[in-house]
Design an enzyme around this catalytic site. Structure first.
Site, PDB file in Angstrom:
ATOM      1  N   ALA A  72    -144.984  49.928  55.028  1.00 35.57           N
ATOM      2  CA  ALA A  72    -144.047  50.689  55.864  1.00 35.57           C
ATOM      3  C   ALA A  72    -143.292  49.711  56.745  1.00 35.57           C
ATOM      4  CB  ALA A  72    -144.812  51.688  56.729  1.00 35.57           C
ATOM      5  N   GLY A 117    -143.954  46.448  61.137  1.00 36.27           N
ATOM      6  CA  GLY A 117    -144.308  46.767  59.752  1.00 36.27           C
ATOM      7  C   GLY A 117    -145.814  46.949  59.642  1.00 36.27           C
ATOM      8  N   LYS A 118    -146.261  47.576  58.591  1.00 41.34           N
ATOM      9  CA  LYS A 118    -147.711  47.673  58.319  1.00 41.34           C
ATOM     10  C   LYS A 118    -147.881  48.096  56.872  1.00 41.34           C
ATOM     11  CE  LYS A 118    -151.127  47.615  61.206  1.00 41.34           C
ATOM     12  NZ  LYS A 118    -151.582  46.477  61.942  1.00 41.34           N
ATOM     13  N   GLY A 119    -148.952  47.629  56.249  1.00 45.97           N
ATOM     14  CA  GLY A 119    -149.170  48.022  54.862  1.00 45.97           C
ATOM     15  C   GLY A 119    -150.618  47.854  54.472  1.00 45.97           C
ATOM     16  N   ASP A 158    -155.377  42.018  58.510  1.00 50.31           N
ATOM     17  CA  ASP A 158    -155.722  43.229  59.242  1.00 50.31           C
ATOM     18  C   ASP A 158    -157.121  43.610  58.747  1.00 50.31           C
ATOM     19  OD1 ASP A 158    -153.781  45.281  60.873  1.00 50.31           O
ATOM     20  OD2 ASP A 158    -155.350  46.384  59.873  1.00 50.31           O
TER      21      ASP A 158
END
Ligand code: NAD
Length: 435
Positions: A72, A117-119, A158
């Site tokens: 995202a 952002g993050k995924g 993460d």
């Protein structure tokens, strides 16, 4: 979208578990304190894009399994998207969007030239062998190749991913691009362009946030007792630094439980989660009978009568159910999202300041920014320089956030969001909406 509840309006925790719901509520609440074009706020409720990919993996036994991955990208008005990649069975598109919004605010409050952002991949990393993790990571990197890059979107470790995962990701990306591009990810090992001090940084920033909060409320670190939930990268590093700086750490915990000693715990004697998982529990078991220390549950640790409580393990631990029982004078959020929206309102009513995660644990993304700079310049910084620059960035951000608290009588969380939203909104208004 509904109107955000006022701070004193009762909200059940059931509605608050989703990172996206919480992130949108926090944005709407912050928007009530900032003079910002409603069109800009509307744009910030949505991510720029969310990519879903299939990641086929050949298992060690030759069978093939297909996992789902996401990335995202919330907003890049201030610079490339920045945020972690997690391997966890419960990764969803919605969770990635919510967490990417938090990254936008975290980068903005620290005044870093990045957006959020993050995924991740919906997979249980413990079910994968080392070789399988490498193959999964390389394929995931390939699926995301068109959307990532040092000037586009820069992932980092993460939950369930680490420096080695980033090394594989960087190698896969570089092989396909035909040149070594270390700046595509941060959190790499220093030997391939990682930064010294990156691993320790979120704990260091949490300790700095605690030290500044203690000073703000006219107290002395040498007269401060601290309880820390979670003894991992964030919790152990924060506890050790605070002890070095003169505070008394009276309680620490791991997933199995806590140890409490009103005379203080020698936190250097306990290995962190990375050094030896669940060492707090073994340390507690070894204590001799008659010692002033005793074992507690993680729930009891949160309710200890201490000066500072640092939840540094997982999200949603201070909830509407226990917020009334918190006895700490100050809460510093080492973990991401440890306080629910409902608990926040209760703590505000009880005048317990909460130093928010988007500032307190932002040392991780700040040193990621330093890593990105070092990669672009092909010049490694010393650990001393990293720590010095982190200290400067934290103090600058603290000055901005505490000014917002002082000028407008906001909570620390609202103040941090106001600083962040003002920066993002000003950039959006200055650049305009095209076409
Ligand atoms: P970690 O895996 O290194 O350590 C986690 C610690 O918490 C361990 O001691 C573990 O035993 C304990 N724990 C796990 N589940 C628990 C539970 N239910 N109750 C109590 N203790 C529990 O993790 P970390 O990297 O220190 O991250 C901790 C938190 O900080 C997470 O919320 C993470 O998102 C956030 N954070 C981490 C970073 C980073 O770069 N490491 C940066 C910013 C924020």
């Amino acid at each position: 979208m509904s109107t955000p509840p006022a701070a004193d309006e009762a909200v059940s925790d059931d509605e608050l578990d989703s990172a996206l719901v919480t992130a949108r509520r926090q944005l709407e609440r912050a928007a009530t304190h900032v003079d910002v074009d409603p069109g800009v706020v509307e744009r910030l409720k949505y991510p720029t894009r969310v990519q879903q990919v299939s990641v086929p993996l050949e298992r060690d036994d030759g069978s093939v399994e297909v996992f789902t991955g996401y990335r995202a990208q919330h907003d890049d008005v201030r610079g490339p998207y920045k945020g972690g990649l997690r391997y966890h069975p419960e990764v969803t598109a919605e969770e990635c969007i919510g967490l990417s919004m938090w990254m936008t605010w975290k980068c903005a409050v620290m005044d870093l030239p990045f957006g959020g952002g993050k995924g991740g991949v919906a997979v249980d990393p413990k079910s994968l062998s080392n070789d399988e993790t490498e193959r999964l990571t390389r394929r995931f990197a390939e699926e995301l190749r068109n959307m990532v890059g040092p000037t586009k979107d820069v992932p980092a470790p993460d939950m369930g991913t680490d420096a080695q995962t980033m090394a594989w990701f960087m190698d896969a990306y570089s092989m396909q691009q035909g040149e070594t591009i270390p700046g595509v990810v941060t959190g790499k090992p220093p030997v391939i362009g990682g930064s010294y001090g990156r691993e320790e940084a979120p704990g260091r920033s949490t300790a700095i946030a605690t030290r500044e909060a203690i000073d703000y409320y006219d107290r002395e670190l040498s007269n401060t007792t601290v309880a820390v939930q979670g003894f991992g990268s964030v919790g152990a590093n924060a506890a050790r630094l605070l002890e070095d700086w003169g505070a008394t750490v009276v309680a620490v915990s791991d997933v199995n439980g806590a140890i409490y000693d009103p005379d203080g715990i020698d936190v250097d004697a306990i290995p962190s989660h990375d050094e030896e998982p669940e060492a707090v529990t073994s340390y507690a078991t070894e204590l001799a009978d008659g010692d002033s220390a005793r074992r507690l549950s993680n729930a009891d640790l949160l309710e200890l009568d201490v000066d500072v409580l640092i939840p540094a393990a997982v999200g949603n631990v201070i909830t509407a159910d226990n917020a009334d029982a918190i006895q700490a004078d100050i809460v510093v959020e080492g973990a991401n999202g440890p306080t629910t929206f409902a608990a926040d309102a209760i703590l505000e009513e009880r005048d317990i300041p909460v130093i928010p995660d988007i500032f307190a644990n932002a040392g991780g993304v700040t040193v990621s920014y330093f890593e990105w700079l070092q990669d672009i310049n092909r010049r490694q910084w010393t650990l001393a320089r990293v720590n010095e620059e982190l200290e400067d960035h934290m103090l600058d951000a603290w000055a901005d956030v505490s000014a917002a608290v002082g000028d407008d009588g906001l909570t620390w969380r609202d103040a941090a969001y106001v600083v962040a939203l003002s920066r993002v909104a000003e950039a959006k208004e200055t650049r305009g909406l095209w076409p």
